[in-house]
Design an enzyme around this catalytic site. Structure first.
Site, PDB file in Angstrom:
ATOM      1  N   ARG A 237       2.576   3.277  -6.431  1.00 41.77           N
ATOM      2  CA  ARG A 237       1.381   2.693  -5.690  1.00 41.77           C
ATOM      3  C   ARG A 237       0.592   1.681  -6.267  1.00 41.77           C
ATOM      4  O   ARG A 237       0.191   2.021  -7.385  1.00 41.77           O
ATOM      5  CB  ARG A 237       0.607   3.610  -4.860  1.00 41.77           C
ATOM      6  CG  ARG A 237       1.512   4.410  -3.848  1.00 41.77           C
ATOM      7  CD  ARG A 237       1.795   3.486  -2.519  1.00 41.77           C
ATOM      8  NE  ARG A 237       2.750   4.194  -1.456  1.00 41.77           N
ATOM      9  CZ  ARG A 237       3.822   3.947  -1.388  1.00 41.77           C
ATOM     10  NH1 ARG A 237       4.496   3.269  -1.937  1.00 41.77           N
ATOM     11  NH2 ARG A 237       4.460   4.618  -0.470  1.00 41.77           N
ATOM     12  N   GLU A 266      -2.503  -4.697  -1.577  1.00 42.73           N
ATOM     13  CA  GLU A 266      -1.381  -5.119  -0.866  1.00 42.73           C
ATOM     14  C   GLU A 266      -1.399  -5.712   0.131  1.00 42.73           C
ATOM     15  O   GLU A 266      -2.013  -4.958   1.260  1.00 42.73           O
ATOM     16  CB  GLU A 266       0.010  -4.379  -1.124  1.00 42.73           C
ATOM     17  CG  GLU A 266       1.381  -4.921  -1.176  1.00 42.73           C
ATOM     18  CD  GLU A 266       2.339  -3.814  -1.320  1.00 42.73           C
ATOM     19  OE1 GLU A 266       3.210  -3.601  -0.660  1.00 42.73           O
ATOM     20  OE2 GLU A 266       2.096  -3.342  -2.567  1.00 42.73           O
ATOM     21  N   HIS A 284       7.244  -6.134  -3.776  1.00 45.56           N
ATOM     22  CA  HIS A 284       7.466  -4.665  -3.173  1.00 45.56           C
ATOM     23  C   HIS A 284       8.699  -4.471  -2.671  1.00 45.56           C
ATOM     24  O   HIS A 284       9.181  -4.334  -1.604  1.00 45.56           O
ATOM     25  CB  HIS A 284       6.517  -4.285  -1.969  1.00 45.56           C
ATOM     26  CG  HIS A 284       6.443  -2.817  -1.896  1.00 45.56           C
ATOM     27  ND1 HIS A 284       5.260  -2.179  -1.547  1.00 45.56           N
ATOM     28  CD2 HIS A 284       7.062  -1.807  -2.150  1.00 45.56           C
ATOM     29  CE1 HIS A 284       5.242  -0.889  -1.350  1.00 45.56           C
ATOM     30  NE2 HIS A 284       6.512  -0.743  -1.906  1.00 45.56           N
TER      31      HIS A 284
END
Length: 317
Positions: A237, A266, A284
């Site tokens: 993460r 993000e 991602h």
């Protein structure tokens, strides 16, 4: 039929499976849900399939003890965007999709290791810009990973899959730091502390779960413990790394480079990070393969079906 709400568009195969068992409402937007949308979904639907970015924080569940929704069947293995304790207190179960993401995410980690160490993204930019003047013996010298040490932080399913690829695929020695001991089917040595791993590894891969316990696990102190030629890879993460500290370390050359698939805020990626040549940046892509996303979606749907049929949930968290 029970009512199912899906917060983002999913592959057609998943939608067909869901429509065979539910009245499906599919949200057209690809952006995260807002608080009001989340609360409305809990009131209107029997099951909700949320995903990354749908921030089901504690206040979303306030007063929802009698809400219609009794299950959040999360699309994804990571569920740090859901306050599971608050959901449970409101009588709402949470499931996820482990297993389906393991190999695909490990592949991205290996790709980032190679891209960062061998300066692949930098080289591609050079070619695309028309600035490559031809091969010569000292052009863009990177780090050969064979025979080097891969340090993995977090030795769950994904960490172990990365370790197999690093050892058997690249010929790397593997060390790891984990909260508990692991029985592994590959040569790998557990080290006593994060600092020991950071100081010994040529490539550090972060594969820990997200959440408060791992937020800013890697900051200025940890980055200073890394070897100056070492590369840092994050497929966990974004907020596992303190992004400002990473930028400073990359700008000053304290570490050799970094490969990132996730970001602290993000989808915002700081301009200072985007300007750096010694970092590989991916949008991602961890599970971005059609068959993987289908498997994830079908697993979420199977959890939803088990719930409405009164069976035990397949992947409760």
């Amino acid at each position: 039929m029970s009512e199912l709400y899906i917060t983002r568009t999913l592959p057609d195969k998943v939608l067909r499976a869901a429509e065979a068992h539910f009245n499906v409402t599919l949200r057209a937007q690809t952006t995260p849900l807002k608080k009001g949308e989340m609360r409305a979904a809990l009131v209107l639907y029997d099951v909700v399939i949320p995903t990354l970015g749908d921030m089901f924080a504690a206040d979303v569940f306030e007063g929802m003890e009698d809400a219609r929704c009794r299950l959040l069947a999360n699309f994804g293995v990571g569920y740090n965007h859901i306050d599971v304790a608050a959901a449970r207190a409101a009588g709402i179960a949470v499931t996820n999709t482990p297993g389906a993401v393991t190999d695909a995410t490990a592949d991205i980690a290996l790709m980032l290791m190679l891209m960062s160490a061998r300066r692949a993204a930098e080289g591609e930019r050079l070619v695309r810009a028309g600035k490559w003047t031809g091969w010569h013996p000292t052009q863009m010298l990177g780090l050969h990973l064979g025979g080097k040490t891969c340090g993995i932080v977090g030795m769950g399913r994904i960490g172990q899959a990365i370790a197999r690829r690093a050892h058997f695929g690249l010929g790397m020695d593997v060390i790891y730091h984990n909260r508990s001991a692991k029985s592994l089917d590959m040569p790998a040595r557990q080290v006593g502390s994060l600092e020991e791993l950071l100081g010994a590894a040529d490539c550090v891969v972060l594969a820990v779960p997200g959440g408060s316990e791992t937020r800013h696990l890697i900051g200025a102190k940890e980055l200073s413990a890394m070897r100056p030629h070492a590369h840092l890879i994050n497929i966990a993460r974004g907020d596992v790394i303190e992004e400002a500290a990473l930028i400073a370390a990359l700008e000053s050359g304290k570490i050799g480079g970094a490969g990132l698939d996730v970001y602290e805020k993000e989808p915002q990626v700081p301009e200072a990070l985007r300007k750096l040549q010694n970092v590989t940046l991916l949008p991602h892509l961890g599970t971005a393969a059609l068959d993987v996303r289908e498997e994830m979606g079908l697993m979420a749907v199977e959890n939803a079906i088990a719930h409405i049929q009164g069976r035990a949930l397949i992947n409760p968290v």
